[in-house]
Structures are given as C-alpha cells and as structure tokens.
Design an enzyme around this catalytic site. Structure first.
Site, PDB file in Angstrom:
ATOM      1  N   ILE A  74       0.922  -1.315   0.079  1.00  0.00           N
ATOM      2  CA  ILE A  74       0.016   0.584  -0.286  1.00  0.00           C
ATOM      3  C   ILE A  74       0.648   1.395   0.231  1.00  0.00           C
ATOM      4  CG2 ILE A  74      -2.206   1.583   1.316  1.00  0.00           C
ATOM      5  CD1 ILE A  74      -2.713  -1.802   1.897  1.00  0.00           C
ATOM      6  N   CYS A  75       0.885   2.113  -0.590  1.00  0.00           N
ATOM      7  CA  CYS A  75       1.920   3.581  -1.021  1.00  0.00           C
ATOM      8  C   CYS A  75       1.306   4.261   0.236  1.00  0.00           C
ATOM      9  CB  CYS A  75       0.889   4.797  -2.605  1.00  0.00           C
ATOM     10  SG  CYS A  75       1.970   5.694  -2.456  1.00  0.00           S
ATOM     11  N   VAL A  76       2.953   4.603   1.247  1.00  0.00           N
ATOM     12  CA  VAL A  76       2.523   5.381   2.284  1.00  0.00           C
ATOM     13  C   VAL A  76       1.854   6.844   1.971  1.00  0.00           C
ATOM     14  CG1 VAL A  76       4.901   6.396   1.999  1.00  0.00           C
ATOM     15  CG2 VAL A  76       3.819   5.914   4.348  1.00  0.00           C
TER      16      VAL A  76
END
Lengths: 101, 139, 130
Positions: C77-79
């Site tokens: 998941i993209c931070v």
C-alpha cells in the site's frame, strides 16, 4: 512490439474507446472489460468504428463481464471472447499493456 | 534497488484526467517525481482531459486545494525531457500550445541549451511511441 | 512470467479491485509469478481490516488477504496515499500519533519506489483502475 489495450469504460460515457482506437497500431489487440464490454455489441453508434478496428487488429471481450451485464447476444462478428485465463494469456502474448483509464 | 538500477526500461506515464476534480493528476505526478530517481527512460503523455493539467494560470486559493501546476515546470530539473501532448485533445478543447505552461529541460549533450519538453503529437504518432514502451502506467 | 499489478481504486465503489483479483488468481493458477500488487489512489482502501460487508457479498479485503497468504504475495500500500486516506499500520500509528491501526493481514505500507521497482522487475505491469 505489439500492445494490448484494455478499455473498461462505456463508450457512451468516456472518450477512452475513441482515443484507444485512434492510438492503437495495426497488429495490436484491444480487450473490453468491465463497462467497456458495452462497445462489443452490434447496432450501437460505435459498432462501425469497432468493425473498422477489426480490419487490422484483434478485438476481445471479457466473457464474465458480458454475462454479468446481460449482454451476451448480438456480439459484433469477429470479436473473440476470453475468460480471466484468456485475459492473462493476452497480456503474455503482447509486449506491454496499456489500460485506458 | 541495486539490481533495479542495472535495468533501464522505457516507462510512459499516461494522464487522461483533469486536475483538482479528482486526485489522479496530482498523485500521478507524485509517482513521476519518485520514478525520476530510478534512472529509467521516462516519458509523459497528456491525452483527453489530461491536457488540462498543463494549463497556465491555475489559481486554487479559493477552492482550498494545493496548486501543483508549478511542479510540471520542475520536471525538467528531474531530467524528464519527453512530454507528449496529443494534438486533437488540445484542439477539441479549444486550446493551443500557448494555453499551456512552457516546459523546458537543459540538454546536457548540447551545452545545456534550454529545449522544449512538450511535443505535440497526433494520436497515431503517440500510438507508435506507446508501442515502444516497456511499461505503461495510467492513473 | 512475472507480473506487477497496480490497483488504483478501492473496494466496492469500482470493479477494478475485483477484476485485478480475478486476474491475479488466474495468473497464479496458470503458474505465473506475481512480483508485487501495488495499491495506489483509493486503492489503498483495499487494505483496511475494518470493512464488514453484508454476509451475502464478497469480502474484497479478506479475499486479497487470503490470496496473499496462500501464495505468499507481496501486497504493498502506498504510504503517501494511505496517510491521506487513513490506512495505518503499527509503524504509521506510532509515527503520526494515531490511536489505532487498521491494516489488514498480508498488506504492508511502503513508498512509491516499490511501484517503479515492480515496473522494472516484472515482465508485464498491468493497471486496474477507473
């Protein structure tokens, strides 16, 4: 190099299909998925342009998305149906994939 | 990361959505800024409503959203030199190149001469460039 | 063949996550390798364990978690996108002083470089979105 283009938008709602048809090169393939499957039917305002594309490109439609939408009849002649396994095969048979989001 | 750096691929980032109405344009730009650090062959394409991302004169104070239009002008500093704008998308929107920001890069092979990053291309030309790519990312 | 997958939309709102799931499942069944599934934009919402859909509907989040467990998938998941949308793991909870975390099993939070790296390392990168 040949490319697989996927279109997931209804052509009546979005220019994705129109632009895809302008960009896609001879020998490439187009796969309709999700709401993109509405473009695969005979008798719509987009039927002629899809038939034009069929002259030098392969056109596919994702069967599970057709079934889900009750769109199983009146498929444009020459369009091939694939399941998810066929979708995966199409991505491996082409060099790259452009999703017309 | 060290393995990754040894491979150079052609990456194209395709933008077909207008800014502000949705977040795609901004988050797509964030990917491009990160991607620039990976030493890959990067190009950007602006098609359909995506051309609106590049317009001059964006002012966002009154809607309370961050104005990121200046970031496109910084792309040259990130060594991003190939920005394709699809001609017909501009024309059907009543726009010309003059309505877009002037994006430039410095060509290190030509004594750091400042050159235009934006190339106006037809859909067919863009289709040919797309086919040359290894990875096409659309948002 | 090695695949990278990008999912740009959240669960339920859009079919993209379902299509991506069916694609990944089929690719695995056919013996392909999934290098990474990267979740971006609202796609990060596929990674909250707090969803509770009705009993007669699919559980999009659990389904991804189960697939990851069975196949040892790397689901990232993209931070930056996650911080905006409140998808939080233990580390992010502590770093940002939040009172809870909600990341689902099998997902991890990391940077956008992981997406670019997936593009470099995979034979094909396939994008699912709106």
């Amino acid at each position: 190099m040949s490319m697989l283009h996927t279109v997931n938008k209804s052509p009546f709602n979005n220019d994705a299909l129109s632009k895809c048809l302008q960009c896609a090169q001879p020998g490439s393939s187009i796969l309709f998925i999700e709401d993109g499957v509405y473009a695969s039917r005979e008798g719509t305002t987009f039927t002629d342009s899809v038939k034009e594309a069929l002259k030098d490109k392969q056109v596919y439609v994702l069967q599970p998305d057709l079934d889900a939408r009750g769109m199983n009849s009146s498929l444009i002649d020459g369009i091939k149906t694939v399941d998810y396994s066929g979708f995966v095969d199409l991505t491996t048979e082409h060099d790259s994939v452009q999703s017309w989001l | 990361m060290s393995d990754a750096e040894q491979i150079t691929k052609k990456f194209m980032y395709i933008n077909r959505k207008a800014p502000y109405g949705t977040i795609y344009a901004w988050e797509s730009l964030e990917v491009v800024l990160i991607a620039a650090a990976f030493d890959q062959d990067i190009s950007l394409a602006f098609i359909d409503d995506g051309v609106y991302q590049l317009t001059k004169g964006q002012k966002t104070e009154a809607i309370g959203l961050k104005n990121f239009s200046a970031t496109y002008r910084a792309l040259g500093d990130y060594d991003i030199q190939k920005i394709y704008v699809e001609k017909e998308s501009l024309e059907t929107r009543g726009l010309t190149l003059d309505d877009l920001q002037h994006l430039v890069y410095e060509d290190e092979d030509d004594d750091y001469a400042e050159k235009d990053s934006i190339k106006l291309v037809s859909a067919d030309e863009l289709g040919k460039i797309m086919e040359e790519q290894n990875v096409v990312l659309s948002f | 063949m090695k695949f990278g997958i990008l999912v740009n939309e959240g669960p339920y709102q859009h079919q993209a996550s379902d299509t991506a799931y069916n694609f990944v499942k089929s690719a695995l069944e056919k013996g392909h390798e999934i290098y990474r599934v990267f979740f971006y934009h609202d796609g990060v919402n596929n990674g909250t364990r707090l969803t509770s859909p009705p009993q007669d509907d699919r559980n999009v989040v659990d389904r991804w978690s189960a697939l990851a467990k069975e196949n040892d998938l790397d689901m990232v998941i993209c931070v930056a996108a996650a911080q905006r949308r409140g998808i939080v793991d233990q580390g992010e909870m502590e770093r940002n002083g939040k009172d809870a975390s909600n990341i689902a099993e099998g997902f991890r939070i990391s940077g956008l470089g992981q997406l670019v790296e997936a593009g470099i390392q995979s034979d094909r990168l396939v994008v699912f979105g709106d």
